[in-house]
Design an enzyme around this catalytic site. Structure first.
Site, PDB file in Angstrom:
ATOM      1  N   LYS A  16     -20.502   8.352  11.184  1.00  0.00           N
ATOM      2  CA  LYS A  16     -21.906   7.929  11.249  1.00  0.00           C
ATOM      3  C   LYS A  16     -22.289   7.562  12.691  1.00  0.00           C
ATOM      4  CE  LYS A  16     -21.250   4.569   8.284  1.00  0.00           C
ATOM      5  NZ  LYS A  16     -19.800   4.721   8.004  1.00  0.00           N
ATOM      6  N   ARG A  91     -26.114  -0.847   2.241  1.00  0.00           N
ATOM      7  CA  ARG A  91     -24.838  -0.467   1.629  1.00  0.00           C
ATOM      8  C   ARG A  91     -24.537  -1.214   0.356  1.00  0.00           C
ATOM      9  NH1 ARG A  91     -21.781  -0.440   7.023  1.00  0.00           N
ATOM     10  NH2 ARG A  91     -19.732  -0.962   6.310  1.00  0.00           N
ATOM     11  N   ARG A 130      -9.129   5.568  16.332  1.00  0.00           N
ATOM     12  CA  ARG A 130     -10.422   5.313  16.986  1.00  0.00           C
ATOM     13  C   ARG A 130     -10.270   4.306  18.139  1.00  0.00           C
ATOM     14  NH1 ARG A 130     -15.594   3.449  13.660  1.00  0.00           N
ATOM     15  NH2 ARG A 130     -14.189   1.841  12.903  1.00  0.00           N
ATOM     16  N   ARG A 163     -10.926  -1.520  17.349  1.00  0.00           N
ATOM     17  CA  ARG A 163     -11.718  -2.502  16.610  1.00  0.00           C
ATOM     18  C   ARG A 163     -10.811  -3.360  15.743  1.00  0.00           C
ATOM     19  NH1 ARG A 163     -16.966   0.166  13.777  1.00  0.00           N
ATOM     20  NH2 ARG A 163     -16.130  -0.861  11.922  1.00  0.00           N
ATOM     21  N   ARG A 174     -11.673  -1.693   3.269  1.00  0.00           N
ATOM     22  CA  ARG A 174     -13.056  -1.245   3.508  1.00  0.00           C
ATOM     23  C   ARG A 174     -13.382  -0.009   2.670  1.00  0.00           C
ATOM     24  NH1 ARG A 174     -12.541  -0.428   9.603  1.00  0.00           N
ATOM     25  NH2 ARG A 174     -14.570   0.582   9.498  1.00  0.00           N
TER      26      ARG A 174
HETATM   27  P1  AP5 Z   1     -17.228   6.821  13.723  1.00  0.00           P
HETATM   28  O1  AP5 Z   1     -18.374   7.674  14.137  1.00  0.00           O
HETATM   29  O2  AP5 Z   1     -16.960   5.590  14.506  1.00  0.00           O
HETATM   30  O3  AP5 Z   1     -17.320   6.495  12.158  1.00  0.00           O
HETATM   31  P2  AP5 Z   1     -18.319   5.581  11.335  1.00  0.00           P
HETATM   32  O4  AP5 Z   1     -18.750   6.365  10.141  1.00  0.00           O
HETATM   33  O5  AP5 Z   1     -19.387   5.021  12.207  1.00  0.00           O
HETATM   34  O6  AP5 Z   1     -17.288   4.472  10.841  1.00  0.00           O
HETATM   35  P3  AP5 Z   1     -17.347   2.882  10.912  1.00  0.00           P
HETATM   36  O7  AP5 Z   1     -15.920   2.415  10.781  1.00  0.00           O
HETATM   37  O8  AP5 Z   1     -18.130   2.405  12.070  1.00  0.00           O
HETATM   38  O9  AP5 Z   1     -18.115   2.566   9.604  1.00  0.00           O
HETATM   39  P4  AP5 Z   1     -18.143   1.292   8.798  1.00  0.00           P
HETATM   40  O10 AP5 Z   1     -19.222   1.615   7.884  1.00  0.00           O
HETATM   41  O11 AP5 Z   1     -16.882   0.893   8.148  1.00  0.00           O
HETATM   42  O12 AP5 Z   1     -18.327   0.129   9.897  1.00  0.00           O
HETATM   43  P5  AP5 Z   1     -19.599  -0.710  10.352  1.00  0.00           P
HETATM   44  O13 AP5 Z   1     -19.477  -0.928  11.793  1.00  0.00           O
HETATM   45  O14 AP5 Z   1     -20.845  -0.151   9.800  1.00  0.00           O
HETATM   46  O15 AP5 Z   1     -15.920   7.762  13.715  1.00  0.00           O
HETATM   47  C1  AP5 Z   1     -14.635   7.262  13.370  1.00  0.00           C
HETATM   48  C2  AP5 Z   1     -13.544   7.951  14.222  1.00  0.00           C
HETATM   49  O16 AP5 Z   1     -13.460   9.333  13.878  1.00  0.00           O
HETATM   50  C3  AP5 Z   1     -13.823   7.914  15.741  1.00  0.00           C
HETATM   51  O17 AP5 Z   1     -12.609   7.757  16.414  1.00  0.00           O
HETATM   52  C4  AP5 Z   1     -14.458   9.283  16.041  1.00  0.00           C
HETATM   53  O18 AP5 Z   1     -14.175   9.713  17.364  1.00  0.00           O
HETATM   54  C5  AP5 Z   1     -13.760  10.183  15.008  1.00  0.00           C
HETATM   55  N1  AP5 Z   1     -14.628  11.248  14.511  1.00  0.00           N
HETATM   56  C6  AP5 Z   1     -15.954  11.149  14.193  1.00  0.00           C
HETATM   57  N2  AP5 Z   1     -16.418  12.327  13.718  1.00  0.00           N
HETATM   58  C7  AP5 Z   1     -15.344  13.175  13.720  1.00  0.00           C
HETATM   59  C8  AP5 Z   1     -15.182  14.544  13.322  1.00  0.00           C
HETATM   60  N3  AP5 Z   1     -16.211  15.256  12.823  1.00  0.00           N
HETATM   61  N4  AP5 Z   1     -13.943  15.092  13.441  1.00  0.00           N
HETATM   62  C9  AP5 Z   1     -12.896  14.379  13.946  1.00  0.00           C
HETATM   63  N5  AP5 Z   1     -13.003  13.078  14.339  1.00  0.00           N
HETATM   64  C10 AP5 Z   1     -14.212  12.487  14.215  1.00  0.00           C
HETATM   65  O19 AP5 Z   1     -19.347  -2.094   9.586  1.00  0.00           O
HETATM   66  C11 AP5 Z   1     -18.320  -2.983   9.947  1.00  0.00           C
HETATM   67  C12 AP5 Z   1     -18.393  -4.233   9.098  1.00  0.00           C
HETATM   68  O20 AP5 Z   1     -19.626  -4.932   9.324  1.00  0.00           O
HETATM   69  C13 AP5 Z   1     -18.336  -4.033   7.582  1.00  0.00           C
HETATM   70  O21 AP5 Z   1     -17.008  -3.917   7.112  1.00  0.00           O
HETATM   71  C14 AP5 Z   1     -19.039  -5.299   7.086  1.00  0.00           C
HETATM   72  O22 AP5 Z   1     -18.180  -6.420   7.134  1.00  0.00           O
HETATM   73  C15 AP5 Z   1     -20.113  -5.499   8.116  1.00  0.00           C
HETATM   74  N6  AP5 Z   1     -21.407  -4.839   7.761  1.00  0.00           N
HETATM   75  C16 AP5 Z   1     -22.023  -3.836   8.461  1.00  0.00           C
HETATM   76  N7  AP5 Z   1     -23.162  -3.480   7.867  1.00  0.00           N
HETATM   77  C17 AP5 Z   1     -23.281  -4.247   6.764  1.00  0.00           C
HETATM   78  C18 AP5 Z   1     -24.253  -4.340   5.723  1.00  0.00           C
HETATM   79  N8  AP5 Z   1     -25.338  -3.544   5.678  1.00  0.00           N
HETATM   80  N9  AP5 Z   1     -24.045  -5.241   4.739  1.00  0.00           N
HETATM   81  C19 AP5 Z   1     -22.971  -6.039   4.741  1.00  0.00           C
HETATM   82  N10 AP5 Z   1     -22.000  -6.007   5.682  1.00  0.00           N
HETATM   83  C20 AP5 Z   1     -22.166  -5.122   6.700  1.00  0.00           C
HETATM   84 MG    MG Z   2     -19.865   3.079  12.952  1.00  0.00          MG
END
Ligand code: AP5
Ligand code: MG
Length: 224
Positions: A16, A91, A130, A163, A174
């Site tokens: 994402k 989410r 990552r 991270r 997660r």
């Molecule tokens: P990346 O693009 O970083 O993936 P992502 O989908 O953004 O994954 P996240 O881990 O950021 O998602 P998340 O939803 O768990 O975390 P968030 O920060 O939202 O890519 C991942 C890796 O793969 C990278 O190394 C990249 O280079 C590689 N890659 C990407 N595309 C690729 C491809 N096509 N092929 C090969 N490699 C690839 O949330 C974190 C925390 O915050 C949550 O756990 C929660 O505690 C809190 N939180 C956030 N939002 C909320 C909410 N709305 N409500 C409640 N709690 C929340």
């Molecule tokens: Mg992300």
């Protein structure tokens, strides 16, 4: 010009953030990633950060009432007048409902929910490799998307770190949280006709190409 009001949905590690980085350049839309907003709050030790930290460390979602208004305030701002990209929100069904009501109040509507799909094994491989830059969160992967200079960000030169919630046990937790609390949104947006699916196992460039093509079509449809 019609608005583009977009949600990026998908499991952790689906790509994402990676796609959002590209979409921001392609479409010049403001980007609101709740994970980034919360990590910044934790770093600043603000009230929000202090309350969110323990949930994030465990890989649990923070409670809906901590994050909902934060997003609504950003959508209801001048910079988001022509559209926005939300990453990581909504989410839960409760958050989806809050967003829906806020948009209704502003007489706006969602253009589409972009679902990036990836199987659990792939997510685990991605998140364990990552690396993110400390200053601005630009994202890399040690194997799939390495920086030009090992350990440093191509875009701003800051040091790359792992991270806190990318430890294997936390990643698995997660994923469980995603399947239980976030997956119901897929059905919700599918029913509303807003869902567009993308195969997140393709290369970042291919996924970006598919998303761009879809958005170009959506924009044309909005103008009709
Ligand atoms: P990346 O693009 O970083 O993936 P992502 O989908 O953004 O994954 P996240 O881990 O950021 O998602 P998340 O939803 O768990 O975390 P968030 O920060 O939202 O890519 C991942 C890796 O793969 C990278 O190394 C990249 O280079 C590689 N890659 C990407 N595309 C690729 C491809 N096509 N092929 C090969 N490699 C690839 O949330 C974190 C925390 O915050 C949550 O756990 C929660 O505690 C809190 N939180 C956030 N939002 C909320 C909410 N709305 N409500 C409640 N709690 C929340
Ligand atoms: Mg992300």
């Amino acid at each position: 010009m019609s608005e583009l009001n977009l949600i990026l949905l998908g499991p952790p590690g689906a790509g994402k953030g990676t796609q959002a980085d590209r979409l921001r350049t392609d479409f010049e839309l403001p980007y609101y990633a709740t994970g980034d907003i919360l990590r910044a709050a934790v770093k600043e030790e603000s009230d929000l950060g202090r309350q969110a930290r323990e949930y994030m460390d465990r890989g649990d979602l923070v409670p809906d009432d901590l994050i909902g208004q934060v997003v609504v305030d950003r959508i209801d701002s001048d910079e988001a007048r022509d559209g926005f990209v939300l990453d990581g929100f909504p989410r839960t069904l409760g958050q989806a409902d809050e967003l829906h009501r806020a948009l209704e109040g502003l007489e706006r509507h969602l253009t589409a929910t972009l679902l990036i799909e990836a199987p659990d094994e792939e997510v685990i491989r991605r998140l364990s490799g990552r690396r993110v830059c400390r200053d601005n969160g630009h994202t890399y992967h040690v194997e799939f998307d390495p920086p030009k200079n090992e350990g440093f960000c191509d875009q701003d030169g800051s040091v790359l770190v792992q991270r806190d919630d990318d430890k294997l046990e936390t990643v698995k937790h997660r994923l469980g949280v995603f399947h239980e609390q976030t997956k119901p949104l897929v059905e919700l947006y599918e029913k509303d006709g807003l869902l567009r699916r993308f195969d997140g196992t393709r290369s970042p460039e291919e996924v970006n190409g598919h998303i761009r093509a879809t958005l170009a079509t959506l924009r044309l449809e909005e103008q009709l």
